[in-house]
Scaffold this motif. Sequence first.
Motif, short mmCIF file in Angstrom:
data_model
loop_
_atom_site.label_atom_id
_atom_site.label_comp_id
_atom_site.label_asym_id
_atom_site.label_seq_id
_atom_site.Cartn_x
_atom_site.Cartn_y
_atom_site.Cartn_z
N ASN A 492 32.39 39.26 43.86
CA ASN A 492 33.58 39.43 44.37
C ASN A 492 34.70 39.53 43.21
N TYR A 493 35.66 40.32 43.66
CA TYR A 493 36.99 40.41 42.71
C TYR A 493 38.15 40.54 43.61
N ILE A 494 39.31 40.14 42.93
CA ILE A 494 40.39 40.35 43.55
C ILE A 494 41.35 41.05 42.67
N ARG A 511 42.06 42.79 37.42
CA ARG A 511 41.73 42.07 38.38
C ARG A 511 40.91 40.71 37.90
N GLY A 514 37.14 36.58 42.65
CA GLY A 514 37.61 36.14 43.68
C GLY A 514 36.94 35.06 44.19
N ILE A 518 34.11 34.49 51.62
CA ILE A 518 35.49 35.10 52.09
C ILE A 518 35.74 35.37 53.40
N ARG A 532 44.46 41.90 46.38
CA ARG A 532 43.50 42.55 47.44
C ARG A 532 42.23 42.64 46.79
N PHE A 533 41.25 42.30 47.89
CA PHE A 533 40.05 42.13 47.61
C PHE A 533 39.67 43.58 47.21
N ASP A 536 33.24 45.34 48.21
CA ASP A 536 31.88 44.96 47.60
C ASP A 536 31.28 45.99 46.84
N PRO A 551 41.18 48.58 45.98
CA PRO A 551 41.27 47.22 46.84
C PRO A 551 42.02 47.58 48.10
N ALA A 555 43.95 39.41 49.75
CA ALA A 555 43.32 38.27 49.11
C ALA A 555 44.17 37.11 48.78
N PHE A 572 39.71 32.66 50.96
CA PHE A 572 38.47 32.56 50.25
C PHE A 572 38.38 31.12 49.62
#
Length: 700
Positions: A492-494, A511, A514, A518, A532-533, A536, A551, A555, A572
């Motif tokens: 996961n990344y934001i 980014r 994350g 979540i 923002r997320f 996936d 995104p 997040a 998260f």
Amino acid sequence: MHTESTPQATRTTGHRGPDWPSEATRWAQITLAEDDPLHFDADFWLDLMRSSQSNATCISAGGYIAYYPTQLEYHYRSKYLADTDPFGTLVDGARSLGMSVMARVDPHAVHADAAAAHPEWLARDLDGNPLEHWAHPDIWLTCAFTSYHREFITEVAREIVREYDVDAIFANRWEGYYGISYSEAARRSFRDDTGLELPVAEQAEGWHEYVGWRRRRLSELVGIWDQAVRDIRPHARFIPNLGALAARDLDRGLAERLYPIFIIDKQGRSGIEAPWGAGRNGKRNRGVFPDRPVRLITSVGPEHHQYRWKDSVAPGEEVKTWIVDGFAQGALPWFTKFNASVPDRRWVEPIVEAFTLHAKVEPVLKDLHITAEVALLDPTRAGQLRNDHRGDHEDGFYQALVEARVPFEFISDQVLSADRLRPFKVVVLANAEQLSDEQCAVLKEYVDNGGSLVAAYETSLYDERGRARDDFGLGEALGIRLTESSRAVKNNYIALMDSHALNQGFDGATRIIGGTRILGVEADAVAVVPFRFIPDFPDLPMEEVYQRDAPDRPAVICTENANGGRTVYFPFNLGAIFWEALQADHGRLIANAVGWALGKTPEVTVEGAGLLDVAVHRGETSVAVALVNLTNPMAMRGPIRETLPLPPQTVSIAVPADRVKVRLLVADVDVEPTVADGRAEVVIPTAGLLEIVHVDWGHA
């Protein structure tokens, strides 16, 4: 050492007063083993009390084993006692040094003769079988809800305070068996009070009622013991030993009436626990009872979750750090040595150094009170009912705030009220998942009145009994709505969105990592979403590891309220993943959130390299900023072999005057500050384990 019993009638009692709990600030504890009457050296212990400037002591007296010539049947005497009285010898010696004295008792187990004569005293399993001690054969665990605690231990306490010149009884393992005891007395009492049968296990039917009943009954028990000793010696008290969670097992009303002092039994760092754990104990206790004296027990030996190496010695620097970080955060020094033999003396010098350091700074700190603009909510009530690694969330936020050098306090959900929240500008909820409707209303009112919140993950998604809500209890205050329950993710990344204070310091990145769990949320129209997320995408095969979509879901959600307060919400597990992975970006994100929510320059800032635990002690005309240096080669592994000297540190403090006097209390030197724009700034060239910057405008 006494060679025969001291005649009890010849003991003298000097003038004793009710102020001893606050005046006894450095405690030396000797926890005797059964064979100690054969060889203990009273002169060694009295010399150590003198050289460490200890002004109070706690000495083993009775309960499981008596170290004085008790007259009570089934009060087991040490088989090596003969005609000696080691307890009485040490009491007399300590009193000759002008020290306060506690007598230690331990009622958690009895020997076989008492168990055979009084089977009703014993803790029992669900099938009614008596519980043998887990670590020693043919001794038996007691149940706190039987006559053993209510009557027999009451008589032990009466005998000690009647025959010896002591200020208090200190009870170790006073709750008896730590689990659910199914003795007939416990079953009957619970049934009479609640109409229910004892729960068959934690979280089973009746568990919620059991938690409250146990708290009430244990608090009543302390009241019985306390009254018994005060009937004989009016200034004396009965003080139960408390674990690291301090007073959360006690009925608040009774505790306020009965507890003049809190003794926290968290004797050292364990496993990979961070060294700031000592200071956290002080904060946690003040979070429940902010004005009650706190003492933190430190063992001279190593601590570990699974092992008990009580005859060994912990590294000296680690012992000193635990003591110093404790008293810097308000939990004053208390050391304990298990058994009176001293085969390894490497602990003596560190104890003397740490205690002497406290004696040096005490004249200034004793008249000041620890304050902070930021508070971390301690969800103690929830801790009674849920146990799903909640501590990881707290640990991560705690570590981030320490790294950011943010002075902060705890506030317990047990005392959550408008008055209790008023001193703080920001309240942090690392993952306060269980909050009652009333608690949510208090926090919403706090925001409406200009206070700020920083919250993460499942905060307020459950009520006080652990029942899931359809939406966040604090949704309106945080400007969020739940759209998807928690789910696990691996990759996961934001993404950083528009420029905002929360995405400062990530230069060069588009980014960052994350969470690993979540939630899906929607943000109010007035909220700002600086992260923002990223939707996936796979983490394997490697050729498939790339972002597909832009995104989308929020997040990080930030709001500014009309009355001045600000809120930040992270959907998260930010605290838990920071504690697990220690990725610097997560720590920065927490620090940015708290800084933005504060909305102004902090009253105290400290800049420079190193890991510091900061506490602010404040009075009407002065402030003292304590800097505990946790910088060491194994800081995040736990063990401390050495403390690395600090490089220069710049300390800036808001002051109400143009002229101030600044002194470094540990270095024992005056320094010239720069005073401008309502702030005094000084540079500390270096420091060892501790330095305290004392700024005084009353005598400048």
